[in-house]
Write a protein that holds these residues in place. Structure first.
Motif, PDB file in Angstrom:
ATOM      1  N   PRO A  65       0.789  -1.230   0.000  1.00 53.87           N
ATOM      2  CA  PRO A  65       0.000   0.000   0.000  1.00 53.87           C
ATOM      3  C   PRO A  65       0.824   1.284   0.000  1.00 53.87           C
ATOM      4  CG  PRO A  65      -0.859  -1.575   1.596  1.00 53.87           C
ATOM      5  CD  PRO A  65       0.445  -2.127   1.107  1.00 53.87           C
ATOM      6  N   GLU A  66       2.079   1.189   0.456  1.00 52.53           N
ATOM      7  CA  GLU A  66       2.904   2.401   0.477  1.00 52.53           C
ATOM      8  C   GLU A  66       3.401   2.780  -0.915  1.00 52.53           C
ATOM      9  OE1 GLU A  66       5.669  -1.068   0.760  1.00 52.53           O
ATOM     10  OE2 GLU A  66       3.726  -0.526   1.629  1.00 52.53           O
ATOM     11  N   VAL A  67       3.284   1.861  -1.881  1.00 52.66           N
ATOM     12  CA  VAL A  67       3.699   2.134  -3.260  1.00 52.66           C
ATOM     13  C   VAL A  67       2.479   2.618  -4.046  1.00 52.66           C
ATOM     14  CG1 VAL A  67       4.677   1.191  -5.379  1.00 52.66           C
ATOM     15  CG2 VAL A  67       5.506   0.387  -3.148  1.00 52.66           C
ATOM     16  N   ALA A  68       2.491   3.864  -4.465  1.00 54.06           N
ATOM     17  CA  ALA A  68       1.327   4.449  -5.119  1.00 54.06           C
ATOM     18  C   ALA A  68       1.319   4.149  -6.617  1.00 54.06           C
ATOM     19  CB  ALA A  68       1.300   5.952  -4.904  1.00 54.06           C
ATOM     20  N   PHE A  69       0.139   3.791  -7.132  1.00 56.51           N
ATOM     21  CA  PHE A  69      -0.025   3.723  -8.584  1.00 56.51           C
ATOM     22  C   PHE A  69      -0.905   4.870  -9.076  1.00 56.51           C
ATOM     23  CE2 PHE A  69      -3.545   0.972  -7.103  1.00 56.51           C
ATOM     24  CZ  PHE A  69      -4.623   1.456  -7.831  1.00 56.51           C
ATOM     25  N   GLY A  70      -1.298   5.743  -8.160  1.00 58.75           N
ATOM     26  CA  GLY A  70      -2.095   6.903  -8.536  1.00 58.75           C
ATOM     27  C   GLY A  70      -2.697   7.560  -7.328  1.00 58.75           C
ATOM     28  N   ALA A  71      -3.653   8.457  -7.564  1.00 59.97           N
ATOM     29  CA  ALA A  71      -4.309   9.178  -6.477  1.00 59.97           C
ATOM     30  C   ALA A  71      -5.657   9.691  -6.960  1.00 59.97           C
ATOM     31  CB  ALA A  71      -3.436  10.340  -6.003  1.00 59.97           C
ATOM     32  N   LEU A  72      -6.547   9.933  -5.981  1.00 57.73           N
ATOM     33  CA  LEU A  72      -7.869  10.496  -6.239  1.00 57.73           C
ATOM     34  C   LEU A  72      -8.020  11.816  -5.502  1.00 57.73           C
ATOM     35  CD1 LEU A  72     -10.176   7.385  -5.606  1.00 57.73           C
ATOM     36  CD2 LEU A  72      -9.339   8.210  -7.814  1.00 57.73           C
ATOM     37  N   GLY A  73      -8.837  12.700  -6.056  1.00 57.50           N
ATOM     38  CA  GLY A  73      -9.166  13.940  -5.383  1.00 57.50           C
ATOM     39  C   GLY A  73     -10.623  14.271  -5.596  1.00 57.50           C
ATOM     40  N   PRO A  74     -11.128  15.305  -4.899  1.00 55.96           N
ATOM     41  CA  PRO A  74     -12.500  15.725  -5.138  1.00 55.96           C
ATOM     42  C   PRO A  74     -12.660  16.234  -6.563  1.00 55.96           C
ATOM     43  CG  PRO A  74     -11.360  17.290  -3.745  1.00 55.96           C
ATOM     44  CD  PRO A  74     -10.442  16.123  -3.913  1.00 55.96           C
ATOM     45  N   ALA A  75     -13.883  16.477  -6.944  1.00 52.64           N
ATOM     46  CA  ALA A  75     -14.189  16.921  -8.314  1.00 52.64           C
ATOM     47  C   ALA A  75     -13.831  15.853  -9.340  1.00 52.64           C
ATOM     48  CB  ALA A  75     -13.479  18.242  -8.637  1.00 52.64           C
ATOM     49  N   ASP A  76     -13.887  14.585  -8.900  1.00 53.52           N
ATOM     50  CA  ASP A  76     -13.680  13.439  -9.804  1.00 53.52           C
ATOM     51  C   ASP A  76     -12.306  13.424 -10.473  1.00 53.52           C
ATOM     52  OD1 ASP A  76     -16.246  12.375  -9.322  1.00 53.52           O
ATOM     53  OD2 ASP A  76     -17.125  13.724 -10.803  1.00 53.52           O
ATOM     54  N   VAL A  77     -11.319  13.975  -9.808  1.00 53.92           N
ATOM     55  CA  VAL A  77      -9.960  13.947 -10.355  1.00 53.92           C
ATOM     56  C   VAL A  77      -9.313  12.602 -10.044  1.00 53.92           C
ATOM     57  CG1 VAL A  77      -7.646  14.941 -10.188  1.00 53.92           C
ATOM     58  CG2 VAL A  77      -9.644  16.433 -10.242  1.00 53.92           C
ATOM     59  N   ARG A  78      -8.732  11.978 -11.060  1.00 51.96           N
ATOM     60  CA  ARG A  78      -8.005  10.720 -10.876  1.00 51.96           C
ATOM     61  C   ARG A  78      -6.691  10.812 -11.643  1.00 51.96           C
ATOM     62  NH1 ARG A  78     -10.323   4.812 -12.585  1.00 51.96           N
ATOM     63  NH2 ARG A  78     -12.070   5.574 -11.337  1.00 51.96           N
ATOM     64  N   VAL A  79      -5.591  10.528 -10.964  1.00 57.33           N
ATOM     65  CA  VAL A  79      -4.269  10.520 -11.573  1.00 57.33           C
ATOM     66  C   VAL A  79      -3.707   9.116 -11.456  1.00 57.33           C
ATOM     67  CG1 VAL A  79      -1.934  11.474 -11.500  1.00 57.33           C
ATOM     68  CG2 VAL A  79      -3.867  12.930 -10.921  1.00 57.33           C
ATOM     69  N   LEU A  80      -3.283   8.536 -12.583  1.00 64.36           N
ATOM     70  CA  LEU A  80      -2.702   7.197 -12.557  1.00 64.36           C
ATOM     71  C   LEU A  80      -1.282   7.232 -13.104  1.00 64.36           C
ATOM     72  CD1 LEU A  80      -5.576   4.866 -13.849  1.00 64.36           C
ATOM     73  CD2 LEU A  80      -4.858   5.249 -11.493  1.00 64.36           C
ATOM     74  N   ASN A  81      -0.403   6.486 -12.445  1.00 65.93           N
ATOM     75  CA  ASN A  81       0.933   6.247 -12.964  1.00 65.93           C
ATOM     76  C   ASN A  81       0.833   4.976 -13.805  1.00 65.93           C
ATOM     77  OD1 ASN A  81       3.567   5.306 -13.367  1.00 65.93           O
ATOM     78  ND2 ASN A  81       4.300   6.187 -11.455  1.00 65.93           N
ATOM     79  N   ASP A  82       0.717   5.160 -15.110  1.00 63.25           N
ATOM     80  CA  ASP A  82       0.428   4.023 -15.986  1.00 63.25           C
ATOM     81  C   ASP A  82       1.485   2.930 -15.896  1.00 63.25           C
ATOM     82  OD1 ASP A  82      -1.937   5.153 -16.913  1.00 63.25           O
ATOM     83  OD2 ASP A  82      -0.913   6.262 -18.505  1.00 63.25           O
ATOM     84  N   THR A 134       6.536   9.750  -3.922  1.00 66.18           N
ATOM     85  CA  THR A 134       6.319   9.569  -5.364  1.00 66.18           C
ATOM     86  C   THR A 134       5.790  10.837  -6.019  1.00 66.18           C
ATOM     87  OG1 THR A 134       4.020   8.835  -5.143  1.00 66.18           O
ATOM     88  CG2 THR A 134       5.737   7.152  -4.946  1.00 66.18           C
ATOM     89  N   GLY A 135       5.119  11.690  -5.249  1.00 65.59           N
ATOM     90  CA  GLY A 135       4.527  12.899  -5.800  1.00 65.59           C
ATOM     91  C   GLY A 135       3.144  12.701  -6.380  1.00 65.59           C
ATOM     92  N   ALA A 136       2.617  11.462  -6.359  1.00 67.48           N
ATOM     93  CA  ALA A 136       1.310  11.182  -6.967  1.00 67.48           C
ATOM     94  C   ALA A 136       0.193  11.963  -6.289  1.00 67.48           C
ATOM     95  CB  ALA A 136       1.015   9.688  -6.913  1.00 67.48           C
ATOM     96  N   THR A 137       0.222  12.027  -4.960  1.00 61.01           N
ATOM     97  CA  THR A 137      -0.829  12.735  -4.232  1.00 61.01           C
ATOM     98  C   THR A 137      -0.763  14.231  -4.523  1.00 61.01           C
ATOM     99  OG1 THR A 137      -0.719  11.073  -2.485  1.00 61.01           O
ATOM    100  CG2 THR A 137      -1.817  13.128  -1.956  1.00 61.01           C
ATOM    101  N   ALA A 138       0.421  14.793  -4.506  1.00 60.94           N
ATOM    102  CA  ALA A 138       0.568  16.225  -4.781  1.00 60.94           C
ATOM    103  C   ALA A 138       0.187  16.548  -6.221  1.00 60.94           C
ATOM    104  CB  ALA A 138       1.998  16.673  -4.498  1.00 60.94           C
ATOM    105  N   ARG A 139       0.482  15.635  -7.129  1.00 61.54           N
ATOM    106  CA  ARG A 139       0.112  15.854  -8.530  1.00 61.54           C
ATOM    107  C   ARG A 139      -1.408  15.934  -8.666  1.00 61.54           C
ATOM    108  NH1 ARG A 139       0.710  11.677 -13.575  1.00 61.54           N
ATOM    109  NH2 ARG A 139       0.309  13.167 -15.252  1.00 61.54           N
ATOM    110  N   ALA A 140      -2.117  15.025  -7.990  1.00 63.59           N
ATOM    111  CA  ALA A 140      -3.577  15.079  -8.005  1.00 63.59           C
ATOM    112  C   ALA A 140      -4.067  16.381  -7.390  1.00 63.59           C
ATOM    113  CB  ALA A 140      -4.153  13.880  -7.257  1.00 63.59           C
ATOM    114  N   ALA A 141      -3.414  16.824  -6.319  1.00 64.62           N
ATOM    115  CA  ALA A 141      -3.805  18.062  -5.652  1.00 64.62           C
ATOM    116  C   ALA A 141      -3.666  19.259  -6.582  1.00 64.62           C
ATOM    117  CB  ALA A 141      -2.960  18.260  -4.398  1.00 64.62           C
TER     118      ALA A 141
END
Length: 210
Positions: A65-82, A134-141
């Protein structure tokens, strides 16, 4: 390598780098829930800016779980590390997304309570977290902030990996990382006190800032 006593001290270190934003009427400081909120509280106080929260959920690998493959945010934002998400079956991705979406909605309801929906129209949004791995959460933000109308988005952290910094530099208008150690490891190694921030700490910070 410099360690911080706690998240408050980390916030002071960030604020020292953001003096140019102090007293600017369009600035709003957004703490990433939950660990970024105590850091952001100090930054907002130093900048004499309002404090709010941004709820973003990391999507972690089922077996790590500590290895992120992406992140979610409000307003239906989804970021995935393909590159990482491609190692999972679609059903596994959907299962993680459903679980984290439910938690995101729970936290939004809890933290926003009677507060109006976040509106960043024309604002300079300073997105603060306690560190960048990884920066995935901040990228979604960053994407959420732009979706909500931010004119400018600044990501500010006390410590981050060089990889995350470089990635976010292409997404945000400015990235401030007090430290970017070459051998990063985990965010927790840069803190003496890195306790899990509770819902009560988050709601308390928001109440104190109102």
């Amino acid at each position: 390598m410099t360690t911080y006593r706690n998240r408050a001290e980390a916030g002071e270190a960030i604020a020292d780098r953001l003096n140019g934003l102090a007293g600017q009427p369009d600035v709003i400081v957004l703490g990433l829930v939950r660990g970024g909120v105590p850091v952001a509280q100090v930054v907002a106080d130093r900048l004499e800016a309002p404090l709010d929260v941004l709820v973003v959920r990391k999507l972690g690998m089922p077996w790590a779980p500590e290895v992120a493959f992406g992140a979610l945010g409000p307003a239906d934002v989804r970021v995935l590390n393909d590159a990482v998400a491609g190692r999972l079956d679609p059903d596994e991705v959907d299962q993680v997304v459903r679980r984290e979406q439910a938690e995101l909605e729970r936290r939004e309801q809890l933290y926003r309570a009677d507060r109006p929906p976040l509106d960043l129209t024309g604002r300079t949004a300073v997105v603060v977290d306690d560190g960048l791995a990884t920066g995935a959460t901040a990228r979604a933000a960053v994407q959420v902030a732009r979706h909500l109308g931010a004119r400018r988005v600044v990501v500010a952290v006390p410590v981050g990996s060089q990889e995350a910094y470089d990635m976010l530099a292409t997404e945000a208008d400015q990235v401030v990382s007090v430290q970017t150690p070459p051998d990063f490891g985990a965010v927790s190694r840069y803190y003496d006190d890195f306790h899990e921030v509770s819902d009560q700490e988050v709601t308390g910070a928001l109440a104190a800032a109102s």
